[in-house]
Write a protein that holds these residues in place. Structure first.
Motif, mmCIF file in Angstrom:
data_model
loop_
_atom_site.group_PDB
_atom_site.id
_atom_site.type_symbol
_atom_site.label_atom_id
_atom_site.label_comp_id
_atom_site.label_asym_id
_atom_site.label_seq_id
_atom_site.Cartn_x
_atom_site.Cartn_y
_atom_site.Cartn_z
ATOM 1 N N PHE A 197 5.213 -8.106 -0.536
ATOM 2 C CA PHE A 197 5.624 -7.365 0.648
ATOM 3 C C PHE A 197 4.789 -6.095 0.764
ATOM 4 O O PHE A 197 4.563 -5.400 -0.234
ATOM 5 N N GLN A 198 4.351 -5.796 1.999
ATOM 6 C CA GLN A 198 3.726 -4.504 2.251
ATOM 7 C C GLN A 198 4.854 -3.526 2.587
ATOM 8 O O GLN A 198 5.611 -3.742 3.523
ATOM 9 N N GLN A 199 4.940 -2.466 1.806
ATOM 10 C CA GLN A 199 6.008 -1.495 1.980
ATOM 11 C C GLN A 199 5.536 -0.335 2.859
ATOM 12 O O GLN A 199 4.535 0.314 2.566
ATOM 13 N N TRP A 200 6.270 -0.097 3.949
ATOM 14 C CA TRP A 200 5.969 0.998 4.876
ATOM 15 C C TRP A 200 7.082 2.041 4.774
ATOM 16 O O TRP A 200 8.253 1.729 4.999
ATOM 17 N N ASP A 234 0.688 1.757 -3.737
ATOM 18 C CA ASP A 234 0.327 0.769 -2.720
ATOM 19 C C ASP A 234 1.235 0.831 -1.482
ATOM 20 O O ASP A 234 1.134 0.008 -0.583
ATOM 21 N N GLN A 235 2.112 1.824 -1.453
ATOM 22 C CA GLN A 235 2.949 2.022 -0.261
ATOM 23 C C GLN A 235 2.102 2.576 0.879
ATOM 24 O O GLN A 235 1.089 3.237 0.650
ATOM 25 N N ARG A 236 2.538 2.305 2.114
ATOM 26 C CA ARG A 236 1.833 2.826 3.278
ATOM 27 C C ARG A 236 2.705 3.855 3.999
ATOM 28 O O ARG A 236 3.922 3.698 4.107
ATOM 29 N N ASP A 237 2.062 4.893 4.511
ATOM 30 C CA ASP A 237 2.751 5.970 5.219
ATOM 31 C C ASP A 237 2.956 5.558 6.674
ATOM 32 O O ASP A 237 2.015 5.560 7.469
#
Length: 613
Positions: free
Chosen positions: A173-176, A184-187
């Motif tokens: 999962f891409q975490q936002w 590796d989280q995205r802002d």
């Protein structure tokens, strides 16, 4: 009215008959007016329609652009600002290459962005999976795994919980994060800055109809892990438009919402009542009995949405000077207990209460428009053809409907208890969307009920109906019970308890607690010598959401089973948590101390309501 000597004049049989008739006509008028108002709002909804729930909302945003739409923690946004926020999320999804029918998971507590996120994503044709923010560990991972999502939106509160569940996920999962991103989280806040505030081109959803999925809302169901109920655009419209009509809300109304937005009651019914009428939502992060009345008064609220447990907390709370200083004209919701109902009206001086009944995945909806205390709704005989609801005789022991010699179900008469079922049909109100899991959906369908080839949704709820058509909730079928406004699956809880150190066997059931809504969870355990109640309490707190954690625990030398090796819960339920009936260790979960032994004095305090659960 007085006689010659100033004495009250006795009522004649005719005058009493006239009073009864007048009261009945008044009640019928209130019911018919509420029903007509609701049906008028939903009559144009159709699964073939190109008009989606986001189109309904867009029309409201355009019409009331400068009016206040939502207030949260001191911040108020207008309809125009809320729409602009939603548009950014739509363009964000488009920029990621997300296409029609793909899913984004939303795992956050109540906050001002919550509604804007799923509203914006529907503009791009994207499905939002509304994940219960109280979940953690295996139940959270399960919901994410079955959602089909590969992107998840979190905030500072839920990001650490998601991180702990990551090893259990079946895909990446891409975490936002709405906040500071790490590793590796995205802002997400930063990503949204480059997204347009203008509505996305409608071509993103041009081939969609109201039969397409808008949201996934998760429910425990009757057994096992939470199931994903498929909320189509049509069903979301029924929720939102239905309550826009049934509540009679106006642009001047301010609706106080403390229920979680991942639930249909707070997230669709209450928001629809306000936003589709030009009104305002006053949103809180979570319910607080201490702040409830001061908030309602300070914010000038005219309505609030409830579940039964919320009302019990208010009634049990110490008197507040603000509890009668409000401008409330209506409370609406579900699960209000008959004994709490009059207290709500009299102590808090709430003019009207609108109780309703419905299930996230089902096709049965009921409204109690005229305020008959204790009733969940009404389906009068003279409007029988307009309702898809029937009660059928049910064998509680076998947990199945009773069929007559002809093989068909037997409809209940007035006063009889039976399972509430809803006929599945082609129109919007009778449509059954079910779960993502087709097998789970099929299990909720009864066939050949009154004629060959018919199909009915089985609610799993026992009800009785009186001669006037009012329906009263009796109980859930089976072991699943409701506590703190949530369905608790005994199988799921027992499975988690058996993973605790020293627990050899576990069974879970609900017990009645004086003055409490629903049933409190109780666990009966067979344990080994290494079992430690403190370590067990830590395991429970780590593995289960608050509402699913057993309030009572008893230890047994062995489980009593039937000839087919099914655990006999009937005797355990009868024993309850009374130390006078139970031999062996017995514990109560104290919120501050953890599990403590139930002595005679502790039991007396629990029974009298001196200790609040």
């Amino acid at each position: 009215m007085t006689g010659r000597a100033g004495h009250p004049q006795a009522r004649t049989p005719k005058s009493e008959e006239w009073m009864r008739l007048k009261a009945r006509l008044s009640r019928e008028w209130r019911f018919l007016r509420g029903l007509t108002r609701t049906l008028n709002r939903v009559k144009s909804i159709s699964k073939e329609s190109r008009n989606l729930v986001c189109d309904d909302l867009q029309a409201a945003m355009d019409k009331w652009r400068d009016r206040p739409a939502m207030t949260f923690e001191g911040r108020t946004v207008t309809y125009g600002e809320l729409d602009a926020m939603a548009n950014r999320y739509a363009h964000w999804a488009k920029g990621l290459g997300l296409r029609r029918g793909q899913t984004v998971a939303l795992f956050m507590p109540n906050r001002i962005e919550y509604f804007a996120i799923w509203y914006g994503l529907t503009k791009a044709g994207v499905v939002t999976a509304l994940i219960n923010n109280q979940l953690a560990g295996p139940p959270l991972a399960h919901c994410l795994n079955i959602s089909g999502a590969t992107h998840i939106i979190v905030d500072a509160d839920t990001s650490p919980v998601f991180e702990q569940a990551k090893p259990l996920l079946e895909r990446t999962f891409q975490q936002w994060v709405l906040g500071r991103a790490i590793g590796d989280q995205r802002d997400l806040v930063q990503a949204l800055k480059s997204c347009s505030q203008l509505p996305p081109d409608r071509s993103l959803r041009e081939d969609m109809t109201a039969a397409d999925t808008a949201l996934l809302i998760f429910t425990s169901g009757t057994t096992g892990m939470p199931k994903a109920a498929r909320i189509t655009h049509m069903r979301a419209q029924l929720y939102m438009r239905g309550f826009a009509g049934s509540t009679g809300a106006k642009a001047s109304d301010r609706i106080y919402v403390t229920l979680p937005l991942y639930h249909a009651t707070g997230g669709l019914c209450a928001l629809g009542a306000a936003l589709l009428n030009g009104g305002s939502v006053v949103l809180r992060r979570r319910f607080s009995a201490s702040h409830f009345w001061s908030d309602v008064v300070q914010e000038g609220c005219t309505m609030f949405v409830y579940i039964g447990e919320l009302c019990r907390y208010l009634v049990n709370h110490e008197p507040d000077p603000d509890e009668t200083r409000h401008k409330l004209r209506l409370a609406f919701g579900n699960g209000l207990r008959p004994d709490i109902w009059p207290v709500m009206k009299e102590r808090f001086r709430i003019p009207d209460i609108l109780e309703f009944y419905g299930s996230t995945e089902g096709n049965v909806s009921l409204f109690n428009f005229d305020g008959r205390e204790g009733a969940v709704g009404r389906a009068p005989r003279w409007l029988r053809s307009r309702f898809n609801i029937r009660l059928v005789q049910f064998d509680v022991e076998k947990e199945e409907v009773i069929r007559g010699p002809n093989g068909f179900c037997i409809e209940c008469g007035p006063g009889q208890v039976g399972e509430c079922i809803g006929r599945i049909g082609g129109d919007a109100r009778a449509e059954y969307s079910g779960y993502l899991d087709k097998k789970a959906s099929e299990k909720k369908v009864l066939r050949d009920v009154f004629e060959r080839g018919d199909a009915w949704f089985a609610t799993g709820d026992l009800m009785r109906q009186d001669a006037d058509g009012y329906l009263y909730f009796v109980d859930r079928i089976g072991d699943t019970f409701r506590w703190k406004g949530e369905n608790v699956s005994t199988n799921e809880v027992a499975e988690r308890l058996q993973a605790a150190s020293g627990v050899e066997q576990a069974t879970v059931y609900g017990v009645s607690v004086e003055g409490a809504d629903g049933r409190a969870g109780m666990a009966a355990l067979v344990v080994g010598p290494e079992f430690d109640i403190k370590a067990f309490g830590e395991h429970v707190a780590r593995e289960l959401p608050t509402y699913a954690q057993p309030v009572f625990v008893r230890l047994l030398p062995a489980m009593e089973t039937t000839g087919t090796f099914k655990i006999r819960k009937i005797d355990l339920v009868a024993d309850g948590y009374d130390p006078g009936r139970i031999k062996g260790p017995l514990f109560f979960h104290d919120p501050k101390k953890g599990y403590v032994k139930i002595t005679k004095s502790v039991f007396e305090k629990l029974s009298s309501g001196a200790v609040k659960i």
